[in-house]
Enzyme design. Structure first.
Site, short mmCIF file in Angstrom:
data_model
loop_
_atom_site.label_atom_id
_atom_site.label_comp_id
_atom_site.label_asym_id
_atom_site.label_seq_id
_atom_site.Cartn_x
_atom_site.Cartn_y
_atom_site.Cartn_z
N ALA A 65 -33.59 37.18 108.83
CA ALA A 65 -33.90 38.31 107.89
C ALA A 65 -32.75 38.68 107.27
O ALA A 65 -31.50 38.76 107.96
CB ALA A 65 -34.61 39.27 108.77
N GLY A 109 -35.25 35.43 112.27
CA GLY A 109 -36.44 35.28 111.47
C GLY A 109 -36.36 33.69 110.79
O GLY A 109 -37.79 33.23 110.79
N GLU A 112 -38.15 31.96 113.80
CA GLU A 112 -39.41 32.58 113.88
C GLU A 112 -40.33 31.99 112.81
O GLU A 112 -41.49 31.72 113.10
CB GLU A 112 -39.50 33.91 113.93
N GLU A 132 -30.75 38.00 117.64
CA GLU A 132 -31.02 39.51 117.27
C GLU A 132 -30.10 40.32 118.07
O GLU A 132 -29.71 41.54 118.02
CB GLU A 132 -32.49 39.93 117.22
N1 DAK Z 1 -28.55 38.41 106.33
C1 DAK Z 1 -27.77 38.27 105.38
N2 DAK Z 1 -26.63 37.76 104.79
C2 DAK Z 1 -26.45 36.43 105.67
C3 DAK Z 1 -27.22 36.14 106.94
C4 DAK Z 1 -28.24 37.12 107.16
N3 DAK Z 1 -28.96 36.84 108.22
N4 DAK Z 1 -26.48 35.27 107.53
C5 DAK Z 1 -25.81 34.82 106.92
N5 DAK Z 1 -25.34 35.63 105.86
C6 DAK Z 1 -24.40 35.49 104.63
C7 DAK Z 1 -22.87 36.00 104.98
O1 DAK Z 1 -22.91 37.51 104.95
C8 DAK Z 1 -22.25 35.38 104.15
O2 DAK Z 1 -22.06 36.25 102.83
P1 DAK Z 1 -21.03 36.62 102.12
O3 DAK Z 1 -19.93 37.23 103.08
O4 DAK Z 1 -20.39 35.26 101.55
O5 DAK Z 1 -21.42 37.33 101.08
C9 DAK Z 1 -22.81 34.06 103.81
O6 DAK Z 1 -24.16 34.32 104.23
C10 DAK Z 1 -22.36 32.97 104.54
O7 DAK Z 1 -22.50 33.12 106.12
P2 DAK Z 1 -21.20 33.22 106.97
O8 DAK Z 1 -19.84 33.34 106.22
O9 DAK Z 1 -21.35 34.14 108.21
O10 DAK Z 1 -20.98 31.63 107.21
P3 DAK Z 1 -20.62 30.96 108.68
O11 DAK Z 1 -20.75 29.33 108.67
O12 DAK Z 1 -19.32 31.53 108.94
O13 DAK Z 1 -21.71 31.58 109.71
C11 DAK Z 1 -23.88 32.13 110.83
C12 DAK Z 1 -23.10 31.05 109.85
C13 DAK Z 1 -25.40 31.56 110.43
C14 DAK Z 1 -23.56 31.58 112.22
C15 DAK Z 1 -23.58 33.49 110.37
O14 DAK Z 1 -23.76 33.58 109.10
C16 DAK Z 1 -24.40 34.48 111.18
O15 DAK Z 1 -24.35 34.62 112.47
N6 DAK Z 1 -25.49 34.96 110.42
C17 DAK Z 1 -26.59 36.06 110.92
C18 DAK Z 1 -27.23 35.52 111.77
C19 DAK Z 1 -28.31 36.28 112.51
O16 DAK Z 1 -28.02 37.30 113.13
N7 DAK Z 1 -29.56 36.22 112.26
C20 DAK Z 1 -30.71 37.13 112.74
C21 DAK Z 1 -30.99 38.28 111.70
S1 DAK Z 1 -32.00 39.54 112.42
C22 DAK Z 1 -39.52 40.99 111.31
C23 DAK Z 1 -39.43 39.71 110.84
C24 DAK Z 1 -37.99 39.13 111.02
C25 DAK Z 1 -37.43 39.68 111.65
C26 DAK Z 1 -37.39 41.08 112.20
C27 DAK Z 1 -38.65 41.67 111.91
N8 DAK Z 1 -40.85 41.71 111.24
C28 DAK Z 1 -42.06 40.63 110.46
C29 DAK Z 1 -41.21 42.90 111.72
C30 DAK Z 1 -35.88 39.01 111.78
C31 DAK Z 1 -34.78 39.45 112.16
C32 DAK Z 1 -33.62 38.78 112.01
O17 DAK Z 1 -33.56 37.29 111.61
#
Ligand code: DAK
Length: 258
Positions: A65, A109, A112, A132
């Site tokens: 997400a 997400g 998921e 998360e």
């Molecule tokens: N959200 C927003 N931006 C993201 C992102 C995300 N999840 N993942 C990556 N980006 C963005 C980064 O901020 C960066 O943007 P700029 O800085 O260039 O503007 C760009 O994508 C490239 O990412 P990185 O520079 O970080 O790239 P790396 O290769 O260094 O790293 C990475 C890749 C995938 C390991 C890293 O980006 C990362 O850790 N990303 C976050 C992963 C994460 O924590 N995902 C979980 C998010 S929470 C629900 C439904 C769904 C959900 C909840 C409730 N309901 C139906 C109630 C879901 C929740 C989640 O998914």
């Protein structure tokens, strides 16, 4: 129909949706999930489409997400507005068979979403994870539930409690993924499988899907009863007559999807 965050194509009877926010690693913003929901609605309503494939890019299926979008929300923003809940489950409620073709990151997400598809085909560079907990929250769209059913409690706990990712090979061994292919072959393989399914009778394929999914929702005895009732109902289909006649006559069936 024009979309801002996805690309939509048809390949004969297969509808293909590509998540397309590459700069944000296909982070699932509200706009993207809205587009996805609409495109799924269109394919579901289109009688010429039998199977739907959802894919992302080479580096990411979806990195979760959109964290930037939700970072500032308070509890009441999330709860009262039913934040990102309403549209999120659309892939899981599709009645037609669905395939997630996953390359690169499928995190949070993204993982998921892939698990909402009927079949996951992974590129050899795919990485699955529920990170998360590392950003102070928990999976919100089935991560603690579907992942546990796919790979069992211990592995699901390991992933959800540590945020540790799983490689494509590990995911295949654990039963999360049906097949791993070289990244360059991912879409071809997903479309090949989709076309194979699309060559079957559409109502029968939908009945198979409904019956397999029933096993997640009910007891074994009830599930087997459900399966038997659906099995009996196939004898009301022209395609059952055609399929069995074709076998007896040693020819290929010509299903009419009725
Ligand atoms: N959200 C927003 N931006 C993201 C992102 C995300 N999840 N993942 C990556 N980006 C963005 C980064 O901020 C960066 O943007 P700029 O800085 O260039 O503007 C760009 O994508 C490239 O990412 P990185 O520079 O970080 O790239 P790396 O290769 O260094 O790293 C990475 C890749 C995938 C390991 C890293 O980006 C990362 O850790 N990303 C976050 C992963 C994460 O924590 N995902 C979980 C998010 S929470 C629900 C439904 C769904 C959900 C909840 C409730 N309901 C139906 C109630 C879901 C929740 C989640 O998914």
């Amino acid at each position: 129909m024009p979309y801002e965050n996805i690309l939509v194509e048809t390949h004969g009877p297969v509808g293909l949706i590509r998540l397309n926010r590459p700069k944000a690693l296909n982070a699932l913003s509200d706009g993207l999930v809205t587009d996805l929901e609409k495109a799924l609605d269109v394919f579901e309503a289109d009688r010429s489409i039998h199977v739907i494939v959802v894919t992302g890019g080479e580096k990411a299926f979806a990195a979760g997400a959109d964290i930037k979008e939700m970072a500032g929300f308070g509890h009441m923003d999330a709860y009262l507005n039913d934040f990102i809940t309403r549209k999120w489950g659309r892939l899981a409620t599709c009645r037609k068979p669905t395939i997630a073709a996953v390359a690169g990151y499928a995190l949070g997400g993204g993982c998921e979403l892939a698990m909402m598809a009927d079949i996951i085909i992974a590129a050899d560079n795919a990485k699955f994870g529920q990170p998360e907990i590392t950003i102070g929250t928990i999976p919100g769209s089935g991560g603690t539930q579907r992942l546990t059913r796919f790979i069992g409690k211990s592995k699901a706990m390991l992933m959800c409690l540590t945020g540790q990712q799983m490689t494509a090979e590990e995911a295949e061994r654990a039963g999360l993924v049906a097949k791993v292919v070289p990244a360059a072959d991912l879409l071809d393989e997903a479309l090949r499988i989709a076309n194979r399914i699309a060559s079957m009778s559409l109502p029968v394929a939908m009945m198979v899907k409904e019956s397999v999914n029933r096993s997640y929702e009910t007891t074994l005895a009830e599930g087997i009863l459900f399966e038997r009732r659906v099995f009996h109902s196939t004898f009301g289909l022209a395609d059952q007559k055609e399929g069995m006649s074709a076998f007896v006559e040693k020819r290929q069936p010509n299903f009419e999807n009725k």
